[in-house]
Structure formats: structure tokens, C-alpha cells
Design a protein around this motif. Structure first.
Motif, short mmCIF file in Angstrom:
data_model
loop_
_atom_site.label_atom_id
_atom_site.label_comp_id
_atom_site.label_asym_id
_atom_site.label_seq_id
_atom_site.Cartn_x
_atom_site.Cartn_y
_atom_site.Cartn_z
N GLY A 89 -6.33 59.35 71.95
CA GLY A 89 -5.42 59.56 70.84
C GLY A 89 -4.91 58.27 70.21
N GLY A 90 -5.53 57.15 70.57
CA GLY A 90 -5.08 55.84 70.11
C GLY A 90 -5.27 55.62 68.61
N LEU A 91 -4.50 54.68 68.08
CA LEU A 91 -4.56 54.36 66.66
C LEU A 91 -5.63 53.32 66.38
CD1 LEU A 91 -0.77 54.13 65.71
CD2 LEU A 91 -2.28 56.13 65.75
N LEU A 92 -6.40 53.59 65.33
CA LEU A 92 -7.49 52.73 64.87
C LEU A 92 -7.22 52.41 63.41
CD1 LEU A 92 -10.31 51.59 65.72
CD2 LEU A 92 -11.28 53.69 64.79
N GLY A 93 -7.09 51.13 63.08
CA GLY A 93 -6.67 50.72 61.75
C GLY A 93 -7.72 50.89 60.67
N TRP A 94 -7.26 51.17 59.44
CA TRP A 94 -8.18 51.28 58.30
C TRP A 94 -7.63 50.61 57.04
CZ3 TRP A 94 -6.39 54.11 54.11
CH2 TRP A 94 -5.39 55.04 54.37
N ALA A 95 -6.36 50.25 57.01
CA ALA A 95 -5.80 49.56 55.84
C ALA A 95 -4.49 48.91 56.24
CB ALA A 95 -5.58 50.52 54.67
N ARG A 96 -4.01 48.01 55.37
CA ARG A 96 -2.73 47.35 55.58
C ARG A 96 -2.12 47.04 54.23
NH1 ARG A 96 -4.37 42.52 58.99
NH2 ARG A 96 -6.46 43.32 59.00
N SER A 97 -0.84 46.71 54.24
CA SER A 97 -0.19 46.30 53.00
C SER A 97 0.17 44.82 53.10
CB SER A 97 1.07 47.12 52.76
OG SER A 97 2.14 46.62 53.54
N ASN A 98 0.53 44.26 51.97
CA ASN A 98 0.94 42.86 51.99
C ASN A 98 2.38 42.71 52.44
OD1 ASN A 98 2.43 43.60 49.75
ND2 ASN A 98 1.17 42.52 48.28
N CYS A 99 3.01 43.81 52.86
CA CYS A 99 4.38 43.78 53.38
C CYS A 99 4.42 44.01 54.88
CB CYS A 99 5.23 44.84 52.68
SG CYS A 99 5.54 44.49 50.95
N GLY A 100 3.28 44.10 55.52
CA GLY A 100 3.24 44.30 56.97
C GLY A 100 3.10 45.74 57.42
N ASP A 101 2.85 46.66 56.50
CA ASP A 101 2.63 48.05 56.88
C ASP A 101 1.20 48.23 57.37
OD1 ASP A 101 5.23 48.92 55.61
OD2 ASP A 101 4.17 48.22 53.82
N GLY A 102 1.02 49.09 58.37
CA GLY A 102 -0.31 49.38 58.89
C GLY A 102 -0.65 50.85 58.66
N PHE A 103 -1.91 51.09 58.32
CA PHE A 103 -2.41 52.45 58.08
C PHE A 103 -3.52 52.70 59.11
CE2 PHE A 103 -0.50 50.82 54.33
CZ PHE A 103 0.12 51.89 53.72
N TYR A 104 -3.37 53.77 59.87
CA TYR A 104 -4.25 54.03 61.03
C TYR A 104 -4.76 55.46 61.02
CZ TYR A 104 -1.68 49.94 62.72
OH TYR A 104 -1.12 48.70 62.83
N TRP A 105 -5.83 55.65 61.78
CA TRP A 105 -6.26 56.99 62.16
C TRP A 105 -5.73 57.22 63.57
CZ3 TRP A 105 -10.74 54.06 60.36
CH2 TRP A 105 -11.20 54.46 59.10
N ARG A 106 -5.21 58.40 63.84
CA ARG A 106 -4.90 58.78 65.22
C ARG A 106 -6.11 59.54 65.72
NH1 ARG A 106 -2.44 62.87 68.34
NH2 ARG A 106 -1.88 64.08 66.49
N THR A 107 -6.80 58.96 66.68
CA THR A 107 -8.10 59.45 67.15
C THR A 107 -7.93 60.56 68.20
OG1 THR A 107 -8.22 57.70 68.84
CG2 THR A 107 -9.18 57.21 66.68
N TRP A 108 -7.23 61.59 67.84
CA TRP A 108 -6.87 62.64 68.78
C TRP A 108 -7.98 63.66 69.02
CZ3 TRP A 108 -7.01 67.64 67.08
CH2 TRP A 108 -7.06 67.82 65.71
N SER A 109 -8.99 63.70 68.18
CA SER A 109 -10.04 64.72 68.28
C SER A 109 -11.40 64.04 68.48
CB SER A 109 -10.07 65.55 66.99
OG SER A 109 -11.20 66.38 66.95
N GLU A 110 -12.31 64.76 69.11
CA GLU A 110 -13.67 64.23 69.22
C GLU A 110 -14.35 64.15 67.86
OE1 GLU A 110 -16.26 65.90 72.20
OE2 GLU A 110 -14.61 66.11 73.62
N SER A 111 -13.90 64.95 66.92
CA SER A 111 -14.45 64.93 65.58
C SER A 111 -13.60 64.02 64.68
CB SER A 111 -14.48 66.34 64.98
OG SER A 111 -14.84 66.26 63.61
N PRO A 112 -14.14 62.89 64.21
CA PRO A 112 -13.38 62.00 63.34
C PRO A 112 -12.88 62.69 62.06
CG PRO A 112 -15.35 60.88 64.12
CD PRO A 112 -15.46 62.33 64.54
N ALA A 113 -13.53 63.75 61.64
CA ALA A 113 -13.09 64.48 60.44
C ALA A 113 -11.71 65.11 60.65
CB ALA A 113 -14.11 65.56 60.06
N ASP A 114 -11.30 65.30 61.90
CA ASP A 114 -10.01 65.92 62.22
C ASP A 114 -8.87 64.91 62.35
OD1 ASP A 114 -11.32 68.37 62.37
OD2 ASP A 114 -11.55 68.26 64.56
#
Length: 188
Positions: free
Chosen positions: A101-126
Motif C-alpha cells: 500500500g506504499g506511496l509511489l510518486g508521479w508529480a510534484r509542485s514547486n512549493c514542495g507538494d507531492g502527488f503519489y499513487w497509493r499502491t493498495w491493489s494488485e491492479s494499478p488501475a485501482d
């Protein structure tokens, strides 16, 4: 593909950067390096667009064909941030990937915000989207990254901790060359 169309409708300034033909991202290289496949909506986005800077705020890094290891390094940088926050007890119970269920990053902001996927499912679509705001604001959205982007730029919902002017009514977009996101962040 519908997610991508919703994103383009919400941010029309991205459309001039759309590739004429699908970009030849070597997904097998990313899968081998990361140990997991990435969600199909993000793959469609990456095959259509280079890395983008939206509204001089959101850095949306996509893998560059032939330079996929650069993207993997950026993903790992974001994951290290979650690891550090988790170890300091500041991650609101979230853990870094590859923990279950760990977080995997996919974007960030120039203000220090992080955007992640929560890998909670075997299917990345979920996978859901988690946003870590610079001011210890954490929020989770039960949708993919591209639908999330479309939703915030359509102003369907607000993301806690974001700047007051985010998102703007007509966000501008700049395509970034590989490595430009990191160089841009160092200048700030």
C-alpha cells in the motif's frame, strides 16, 4: 483514453504538446526498474505528452523514450520523501513504496507538494491518488492520476494546502525537456 480527453478539455493549453504518434516509452524497462507496472491512464498520458509544467506550479514528469531511468530516479526521489516523513511520524500513516500500500510518486509542485499513487491493489488501475501538501496537509482521492488532474483543473474539488490561486481559470503549460524539472526545482 477518456481520462486523457477530460484532462485535455480541462487544460486546453496541453493539446499543442500532444505527440502526433504514441511516444515509444519502454514500459518493460520501467517495470523492471520499479518492480511494478504503472497505471494505464498514466501510461496513456506519457505516450501522448512529454513532461509538463502546468501553471508554473505542477511538474508532471513523464518517462522520456530511451531515458526511462531518469524518470525512475525522479519517482525514487519522491518516494524517499515519503520514507523520511514516515520515519519522522509525519506521514499520517502512509508508507513508501514498495511497502504494501506504499506511496509511489508521479508529480510534484514547486512549493514542495507531492502527488503519489497509493499502491493498495494488485491492479494499478485501482490505485488512488494521495497528495502531500507542504504544510502537512494529506488528502486521498479514489481516482487515477489523469482523472485527478482533470478534476482539479475543472475545479470539481479543492486540494487542501494548495495555493489560493491554484488552479487558475486558464492554466498555461510548458513542455519540459528531460531533467528540466529537477533543474527548475533547484533554481527555486
Amino acid at each position: 483514453m477518456l481520462s486523457l480527453q477530460r484532462f485535455e478539455a480541462a487544460v486546453p493549453a496541453v493539446v499543442p504538446y500532444r505527440a502526433a504518434a504514441p511516444r515509444a516509452v519502454r514500459w518493460e524497462v520501467l517495470h523492471a526498474d520499479l518492480g511494478v507496472e504503472l497505471p494505464p491512464d498514466f501510461r496513456a498520458l506519457a505516450e501522448a505528452y512529454p513532461s509538463l509544467l502546468v501553471q508554473d506550479f505542477l511538474e508532471l514528469e513523464t518517462p522520456e523514450p530511451g531515458l526511462e531511468s531518469s524518470f525512475v530516479a525522479d519517482v525514487r526521489d519522491l518516494t524517499v520523501i515519503v520514507k523520511d516523513l514516515s520515519e519522522a511520524g509525519l506521514a499520517k500513516g502512509y508508507v513508501p513504496y514498495p511497502e504494501p500500500g506504499g506511496l509511489l510518486g508521479w508529480a510534484r509542485s514547486n512549493c514542495g507538494d507531492g502527488f503519489y499513487w497509493r499502491t493498495w491493489s494488485e491492479s494499478p488501475a485501482d490505485w488512488s491518488v494521495v497528495v502531500s501538501g507542504e504544510n502537512d496537509d494529506w488528502s486521498e482521492y479514489a481516482m487515477g492520476a489523469v482523472d485527478f488532474l482533470a478534476g482539479i483543473y475543472r475545479k470539481d474539488f479543492k486540494v487542501g494546502g494548495m495555493p489560493e490561486n491554484f488552479p487558475s481559470d486558464n492554466p498555461d503549460v510548458v513542455a519540459l525537456l528531460t531533467g528540466t524539472c529537477q533543474a527548475y526545482m533547484r533554481r527555486r
